[in-house]
Write a protein that holds these residues in place. Structure first.
Motif, PDB file in Angstrom:
ATOM      1  N   ARG A   1      -9.003 -40.302  -4.152  1.00 29.22           N
ATOM      2  CA  ARG A   1      -7.950 -40.651  -5.001  1.00 29.22           C
ATOM      3  C   ARG A   1      -6.802 -40.817  -4.115  1.00 29.22           C
ATOM      4  O   ARG A   1      -6.548 -39.915  -3.235  1.00 29.22           O
ATOM      5  N   VAL A   2      -5.931 -41.789  -4.295  1.00 29.86           N
ATOM      6  CA  VAL A   2      -4.511 -41.973  -3.364  1.00 29.86           C
ATOM      7  C   VAL A   2      -3.371 -41.512  -4.455  1.00 29.86           C
ATOM      8  O   VAL A   2      -3.436 -42.174  -5.789  1.00 29.86           O
ATOM      9  N   LEU A   3      -2.868 -40.617  -4.276  1.00 26.24           N
ATOM     10  CA  LEU A   3      -1.565 -40.064  -5.114  1.00 26.24           C
ATOM     11  C   LEU A   3      -0.283 -41.055  -3.996  1.00 26.24           C
ATOM     12  O   LEU A   3      -0.293 -41.109  -2.910  1.00 26.24           O
ATOM     13  N   GLU A   4       0.407 -41.869  -5.000  1.00 26.45           N
ATOM     14  CA  GLU A   4       1.346 -42.709  -4.323  1.00 26.45           C
ATOM     15  C   GLU A   4       2.560 -42.789  -4.919  1.00 26.45           C
ATOM     16  O   GLU A   4       2.888 -42.138  -6.165  1.00 26.45           O
ATOM     17  N   ASN A   5       3.470 -43.448  -4.380  1.00 27.36           N
ATOM     18  CA  ASN A   5       4.901 -43.618  -5.086  1.00 27.36           C
ATOM     19  C   ASN A   5       5.492 -42.079  -5.265  1.00 27.36           C
ATOM     20  O   ASN A   5       5.653 -41.510  -6.273  1.00 27.36           O
ATOM     21  N   LEU A   6       5.610 -41.524  -4.120  1.00 29.36           N
ATOM     22  CA  LEU A   6       6.031 -40.007  -3.813  1.00 29.36           C
ATOM     23  C   LEU A   6       6.826 -39.846  -2.605  1.00 29.36           C
ATOM     24  O   LEU A   6       6.760 -40.447  -1.857  1.00 29.36           O
ATOM     25  N   ASP A   7       7.691 -38.695  -2.886  1.00 28.65           N
ATOM     26  CA  ASP A   7       8.088 -38.229  -1.622  1.00 28.65           C
ATOM     27  C   ASP A   7       7.383 -36.929  -1.391  1.00 28.65           C
ATOM     28  O   ASP A   7       7.198 -35.915  -2.191  1.00 28.65           O
ATOM     29  N   VAL A   8       6.932 -36.355  -0.278  1.00 21.08           N
ATOM     30  CA  VAL A   8       6.301 -35.358  -0.236  1.00 21.08           C
ATOM     31  C   VAL A   8       6.811 -34.373   1.039  1.00 21.08           C
ATOM     32  O   VAL A   8       7.174 -34.702   2.200  1.00 21.08           O
ATOM     33  N   ALA A   9       7.195 -33.023   0.568  1.00 28.37           N
ATOM     34  CA  ALA A   9       7.740 -32.022   1.428  1.00 28.37           C
ATOM     35  C   ALA A   9       6.425 -31.177   1.841  1.00 28.37           C
ATOM     36  O   ALA A   9       5.703 -30.478   1.196  1.00 28.37           O
ATOM     37  N   THR A  10       5.779 -31.510   3.129  1.00 28.69           N
ATOM     38  CA  THR A  10       4.512 -31.055   3.465  1.00 28.69           C
ATOM     39  C   THR A  10       4.660 -29.536   4.235  1.00 28.69           C
ATOM     40  O   THR A  10       3.756 -29.044   3.994  1.00 28.69           O
ATOM     41  N   MET A  11       6.032 -29.201   4.268  1.00 25.34           N
ATOM     42  CA  MET A  11       6.008 -27.829   4.928  1.00 25.34           C
ATOM     43  C   MET A  11       5.476 -27.633   6.138  1.00 25.34           C
ATOM     44  O   MET A  11       5.172 -26.243   6.432  1.00 25.34           O
ATOM     45  N   VAL A  12       4.986 -28.839   6.867  1.00 25.24           N
ATOM     46  CA  VAL A  12       4.427 -28.257   8.026  1.00 25.24           C
ATOM     47  C   VAL A  12       5.585 -28.192   9.096  1.00 25.24           C
ATOM     48  O   VAL A  12       6.545 -28.739   8.963  1.00 25.24           O
TER      49      VAL A  12
ATOM     50  N   ARG B   1      11.279 -27.450 -13.094  1.00 28.36           N
ATOM     51  CA  ARG B   1      11.160 -28.884 -12.944  1.00 28.36           C
ATOM     52  C   ARG B   1       9.918 -29.391 -12.449  1.00 28.36           C
ATOM     53  O   ARG B   1       9.416 -30.505 -12.192  1.00 28.36           O
ATOM     54  N   LEU B   2       8.612 -28.432 -12.832  1.00 23.02           N
ATOM     55  CA  LEU B   2       7.502 -28.750 -12.355  1.00 23.02           C
ATOM     56  C   LEU B   2       6.983 -29.788 -13.570  1.00 23.02           C
ATOM     57  O   LEU B   2       7.101 -29.931 -14.747  1.00 23.02           O
ATOM     58  N   HIS B   3       6.322 -30.968 -12.999  1.00 19.93           N
ATOM     59  CA  HIS B   3       5.737 -32.081 -13.761  1.00 19.93           C
ATOM     60  C   HIS B   3       4.104 -31.845 -13.838  1.00 19.93           C
ATOM     61  O   HIS B   3       3.821 -31.972 -14.988  1.00 19.93           O
ATOM     62  N   SER B   4       3.750 -31.520 -12.933  1.00 23.07           N
ATOM     63  CA  SER B   4       2.154 -31.213 -12.849  1.00 23.07           C
ATOM     64  C   SER B   4       1.568 -30.547 -11.800  1.00 23.07           C
ATOM     65  O   SER B   4       2.490 -30.377 -10.545  1.00 23.07           O
ATOM     66  N   ARG B   5       0.507 -30.015 -11.797  1.00 18.97           N
ATOM     67  CA  ARG B   5      -0.145 -29.049 -10.594  1.00 18.97           C
ATOM     68  C   ARG B   5      -1.368 -29.377 -10.400  1.00 18.97           C
ATOM     69  O   ARG B   5      -2.194 -29.858 -11.394  1.00 18.97           O
ATOM     70  N   ILE B   6      -1.756 -29.479  -9.130  1.00 16.80           N
ATOM     71  CA  ILE B   6      -3.040 -29.993  -8.732  1.00 16.80           C
ATOM     72  C   ILE B   6      -3.751 -28.764  -7.942  1.00 16.80           C
ATOM     73  O   ILE B   6      -3.065 -28.151  -6.960  1.00 16.80           O
ATOM     74  N   HIS B   7      -4.852 -28.302  -8.282  1.00 18.52           N
ATOM     75  CA  HIS B   7      -5.536 -27.161  -7.715  1.00 18.52           C
ATOM     76  C   HIS B   7      -6.725 -27.435  -7.438  1.00 18.52           C
ATOM     77  O   HIS B   7      -7.721 -27.638  -8.283  1.00 18.52           O
ATOM     78  N   GLY B   8      -6.964 -27.410  -6.162  1.00 14.87           N
ATOM     79  CA  GLY B   8      -8.441 -27.745  -5.751  1.00 14.87           C
ATOM     80  C   GLY B   8      -8.677 -29.237  -6.005  1.00 14.87           C
ATOM     81  O   GLY B   8      -9.832 -29.435  -6.177  1.00 14.87           O
ATOM     82  N   GLY B   9      -7.859 -30.032  -5.980  1.00 15.88           N
ATOM     83  CA  GLY B   9      -7.923 -31.465  -6.383  1.00 15.88           C
ATOM     84  C   GLY B   9      -7.968 -31.954  -7.625  1.00 15.88           C
ATOM     85  O   GLY B   9      -7.908 -32.877  -8.143  1.00 15.88           O
ATOM     86  N   ARG B  10      -8.011 -30.879  -8.613  1.00 17.10           N
ATOM     87  CA  ARG B  10      -7.818 -30.967 -10.112  1.00 17.10           C
ATOM     88  C   ARG B  10      -6.533 -31.052 -10.814  1.00 17.10           C
ATOM     89  O   ARG B  10      -5.751 -30.183 -10.497  1.00 17.10           O
ATOM     90  N   ILE B  11      -6.122 -32.118 -11.462  1.00 12.87           N
ATOM     91  CA  ILE B  11      -4.614 -32.473 -11.888  1.00 12.87           C
ATOM     92  C   ILE B  11      -4.546 -31.852 -13.313  1.00 12.87           C
ATOM     93  O   ILE B  11      -5.390 -32.249 -14.089  1.00 12.87           O
ATOM     94  N   ASP B  12      -3.626 -30.993 -13.466  1.00 11.77           N
ATOM     95  CA  ASP B  12      -3.331 -30.495 -14.781  1.00 11.77           C
ATOM     96  C   ASP B  12      -2.983 -31.517 -15.762  1.00 11.77           C
ATOM     97  O   ASP B  12      -2.165 -32.209 -15.299  1.00 11.77           O
TER      98      ASP B  12
ATOM     99  N   ASP C   1      -0.157 -43.125  -9.776  1.00  8.29           N
ATOM    100  CA  ASP C   1       1.354 -43.277  -9.380  1.00  8.29           C
ATOM    101  C   ASP C   1       2.089 -42.214  -9.823  1.00  8.29           C
ATOM    102  O   ASP C   1       2.180 -41.853 -11.017  1.00  8.29           O
ATOM    103  N   LEU C   2       2.855 -41.494  -8.914  1.00 10.13           N
ATOM    104  CA  LEU C   2       3.615 -40.183  -9.337  1.00 10.13           C
ATOM    105  C   LEU C   2       5.134 -40.519  -9.458  1.00 10.13           C
ATOM    106  O   LEU C   2       6.022 -39.459  -9.850  1.00 10.13           O
ATOM    107  N   GLY C   3       5.399 -41.854  -9.961  1.00 14.46           N
ATOM    108  CA  GLY C   3       6.653 -42.263 -10.343  1.00 14.46           C
ATOM    109  C   GLY C   3       8.101 -41.826  -9.458  1.00 14.46           C
ATOM    110  O   GLY C   3       9.065 -41.506  -9.980  1.00 14.46           O
ATOM    111  N   GLY C   4       7.804 -41.805  -8.147  1.00  6.33           N
ATOM    112  CA  GLY C   4       8.943 -41.502  -7.163  1.00  6.33           C
ATOM    113  C   GLY C   4       9.094 -39.902  -7.222  1.00  6.33           C
ATOM    114  O   GLY C   4      10.153 -39.357  -6.669  1.00  6.33           O
TER     115      GLY C   4
END
Length: 398
Positions: A2-13, A387-398, A54-57
């Motif tokens: 699956r591709v999660l798109e339309n997002l900003d990602v804080a990778t914390m790398v 401000r949590l919208h959703s959580r993904i744990h082990g690839g499973r989207i809440d 689509d994660l809506g930005g």
């Protein structure tokens, strides 16, 4: 895939942009792992035809990690809170049946089903804030049977909730009333540790190195058994005084030293040599009205990584919000929002010995949090606003 798109990602790398931030990004999930992360414009052609989400930005970060909790306990200490505010002394509260003894009694009397019910309620509060991994300690039994009961309950949490739980044996938490510390260690604590290990109930060993609990040499006895059993260690250290806990951390290459308000520069150097994390617990600092802050500047100077955790417990930190903990780390201890988010993701994972989570990167667990936020600093800025919208744990989207 699956591709999660339309997002900003804080990778914390580490390195590069603050927060490892990738604007206009995309994340490819392959089952339980992250297969790719980067700018959406650079998404490899191999994944162009995959399912799109689509994660809506929105902002995506690693899922949060609470690396120091005491979620399994019974009974309430709210009455002694009231008594303290009305002027009662610690001695008066203890004589009235308060203090850790009341929690020990309640936990011994509670059934596994009752302990699990309450622990799941607490776990739900953390999950609702984007937490995917929680450390849970024993330590309110102070006898073999109840210490094992607490660990069995902690092991059951992932059977009922989509949450990763790591279990820490904290038999060296306090000395039972009327018992000598050395006798307690030999007759109760160490046998309980060996049995917990034999039953597969323990992932790490902790202890409370403090004048009101166990001294440095006594903690060495506990950690020597942990080393014999092949278990990593961590230490409640330098919370109320400095009695040499940091040297124990170095001697046993502990994963973390927790609280550390009274650690000095020599102790910070011990942590650095040990490769240990300084886990800061502002909930207890706040609730106990402490005045001495942990030496954040010394940790920065010596390159000691700082984690943040709730220390959720019935007496000194009844704090069920890791987001509020992040705000406290900033407002009470002077951490930056970037340090606070690292301290509840990448560095919290390090404090638990995990190398497969805490950042958004190829090959890491797909543990993610999706936020209705424009910038990662918002997670430390807001007070009482999730401000949590959703959580993904082990690839499973809440």
């Amino acid at each position: 895939m699956r591709v999660l798109e339309n997002l900003d990602v804080a990778t914390m790398v580490e390195g590069g942009a603050p927060y490892g931030l990738i604007p206009d990004g995309a994340i490819v999930l392959d089952g339980t792992q992250v297969a790719w992360v980067g700018p959406q414009a650079e998404l490899p052609s191999d994944w162009q035809g995959c399912e799109r989400v689509d994660l809506g930005g929105r902002l995506v970060t690693p899922a949060l990690i609470d690396c120091h909790t005491h979620l399994v306990f019974a009974g309430s200490r709210v009455r002694e809170f009231e008594m303290r505010l009305n002027g009662a002394s610690y001695e008066e509260i203890a004589r009235a049946g308060g203090g850790i003894l009341s929690t020990v009694i309640g936990t011994r009397e509670a059934s596994e089903a009752e302990l699990l019910r309450d622990a799941l309620s607490r776990a739900d509060a953390l999950i609702a804030e984007g937490v995917s991994t929680v450390e849970v300690k024993s330590g309110y039994g102070l006898d073999v049977e109840t210490e094992l009961k607490m660990l069995r309950v902690a092991r059951q949490i992932p059977q009922h909730r989509d949450l990763s739980v790591t279990c820490t044996f904290l038999g060296a938490h306090a000395v039972p009333k009327g018992m000598n510390a050395e006798v307690y260690l030999e007759d109760v604590c160490l046998p309980a540790l060996r049995q917990a290990h034999a039953e597969g109930l323990v992932d790490a060993v902790d202890g409370f190195c403090e004048g009101i609990a166990f001294d440095a040499d006594q903690m060495r006895k506990v950690f020597a058994v942990a080393r014999e059993l092949g278990l990593p260690v961590k230490l409640h250290s330098d919370q109320l005084s400095n009695i040499g806990g940091a040297q124990v951390v170095e001697d046993f290459a502990a994963l973390s030293a927790d609280h550390v308000e009274y650690i000095d520069e020599a102790g910070v150097e011990c942590l650095k040599r040990a490769g240990a994390v300084a886990t800061l617990l502002p909930g207890a600092f706040y609730f106990l009205k402490e005045q001495q802050r942990p030496p954040v500047d010394l940790f920065r100077k010596h390159g000691v990584p700082m984690a943040l955790a709730t220390d959720w417990n019935p007496g000194s930190s009844p704090l069920g919000s890791l987001l509020l903990t992040m705000n406290m780390g900033c407002t009470l201890f002077g951490m930056t929002p970037a340090e606070a988010l690292a301290g509840t993701t990448r560095i919290a994972a390090q404090a638990l010995g995990f190398t497969d989570r805490g950042v958004v990167a190829e090959g890491m667990r797909a543990d993610l949090a999706v936020w209705d936020a424009e910038h990662p600093a918002e997670l430390s800025f807001h007070i009482g606003f999730n401000r949590l919208h959703s959580r993904i744990h082990g690839g499973r989207i809440d």
